[in-house]
Design an enzyme around this catalytic site. Structure first.
Site, short mmCIF file in Angstrom:
data_model
loop_
_atom_site.label_atom_id
_atom_site.label_comp_id
_atom_site.label_asym_id
_atom_site.label_seq_id
_atom_site.Cartn_x
_atom_site.Cartn_y
_atom_site.Cartn_z
N TYR A 141 0.72 -1.27 0.15
CA TYR A 141 0.05 -0.02 -0.17
C TYR A 141 0.86 1.20 -0.12
CZ TYR A 141 -4.05 3.07 1.81
OH TYR A 141 -5.08 3.96 1.89
N LYS A 168 -1.39 -1.20 -4.02
CA LYS A 168 -2.48 -0.32 -4.04
C LYS A 168 -1.89 0.92 -4.09
CE LYS A 168 -6.02 2.20 -1.76
NZ LYS A 168 -6.10 2.76 -0.39
N VAL A 212 -9.47 0.61 -5.46
CA VAL A 212 -9.90 0.82 -4.28
C VAL A 212 -10.43 2.13 -4.04
CG1 VAL A 212 -9.24 1.04 -1.44
CG2 VAL A 212 -8.09 -0.74 -3.19
#
Length: 314
Positions: A141, A168, A212
């Protein structure tokens, strides 16, 4: 329901689910169930617990565990459950990872520890120490606004070599996103997931895998439809749906002057839809009555426009 094996690459629309709270800051279990059913009905491919939109760092460990336990039970393997385990404490990160596994989560989301600025080298050393302890597949992330380090392509490559199933990217830097897509284009099982929802269609059209998207908490089908239109390269439909998304950003997300106004807006919309309340964990707070009424007006206008201009159930 029998658990499903995770298929790679991880893809689709995975909302960073907000954490429904009561006025006393306890978990709103009723709202949690309504929210999860709302998301599943909207066609999302998974949910991400304890991210930024979920106010993860502001929740105490007891409440985080309760959220993971109840969410996994409600989902019951119908969609994927990803759990954010990032913490300032290494041991707390490992403990939350093990608890997520015990409760039936499918994957973990790992960002560098926040608070102290760290270098790329220190980040790689951290991953070398952490990854062997993780009991589930994990997604890197990149959120430099909160962690003070912007993961380089080389650092992400090192993470992949150590077992990461994807990244992400919430840097908001489209050039970095394109560089990641290009770097891993010959690695079909490694997912490039956009954290900036406005990048969704560009991500898919250029070879990425999903998003996301915070707004998918409120309008899951809008984002699922945009994802599917991008997969099929339906440029007319993409243009229309992106216009709807831009309208949300210019109105609903643009109320108030707080740096967290998009999170406030998402919780406000969900409360106006009767899904859950809009209480927030300190230091964040709900929108005031004036701003709430402003969002109510935008939401009514958006719903009217949506029904008049398309037959889509957004």
């Amino acid at each position: 329901m029998t658990p499903k094996l995770m298929k790679l690459p991880l893809k689709g629309i995975i909302p960073p689910m907000i954490t429904p709270l009561l006025e006393n800051k306890e978990l709103d279990s009723k709202g949690l169930k309504l929210l999860i059913e709302h998301l599943i009905e909207g066609g999302v491919h998974g949910i991400f617990l304890l991210g930024t939109n979920g106010e993860g760092p502001s929740l105490d460990y007891r409440l985080r565990r309760q959220l993971i336990k109840e969410a996994c039970k409600i989902v019951n393997h119908r969609i994927l459950v990803l759990v954010g385990i990032t913490d300032t404490s290494f041991n707390a990160t490992v403990e939350m990872a093990n608890y997520a596994k015990e409760m039936g989560a499918d994957a973990l989301v790992v960002a560098p520890p926040y608070y102290f600025p760290v270098t790329q080298h220190e980040t790689i050393d951290y991953l070398k120490a952490l990854i062997p302890t993780l009991p589930l597949p994990f997604l890197l992330y990149n959120i430099p606004s909160c962690t003070k380090v912007n993961l380089s392509v080389e650092t992400v490559k090192k993470g992949k070599e150590m077992g990461a199933i994807g990244i992400k990217d919430s840097s908001g830097d489209m050039s970095l996103l394109y560089a990641l897509i290009d770097e891993f284009k010959d690695t079909p099982d490694f997912s490039i997931i956009a954290g900036a929802e406005l990048f969704l269609s560009d991500t898919i059209l250029n070879g990425g895998h999903g998003a996301v998207a915070g707004g998918a908490n409120c309008f899951p089908k809008l984002f699922v439809d945009l994802y599917e239109a991008s997969l099929s390269r339906d440029l007319n439909k993409i243009a229309f749906l992106r216009d709807q998304l831009l309208k949300i950003h210019k109105t609903i997300y643009n109320v108030g002057d707080s740096p967290t106004k998009s999170i406030q807006a998402i919780k406000c919309v969900l409360s106006l839809k009767g899904i859950c309340q809009d209480y927030m964990a300190l230091p964040l707070s709900p929108l005031n009555t004036t701003h709430r009424n402003e969002i109510k007006g935008y939401l009514e206008e958006f719903e009217y426009s949506k029904k008049q201009r398309t037959g889509l159930k957004l």
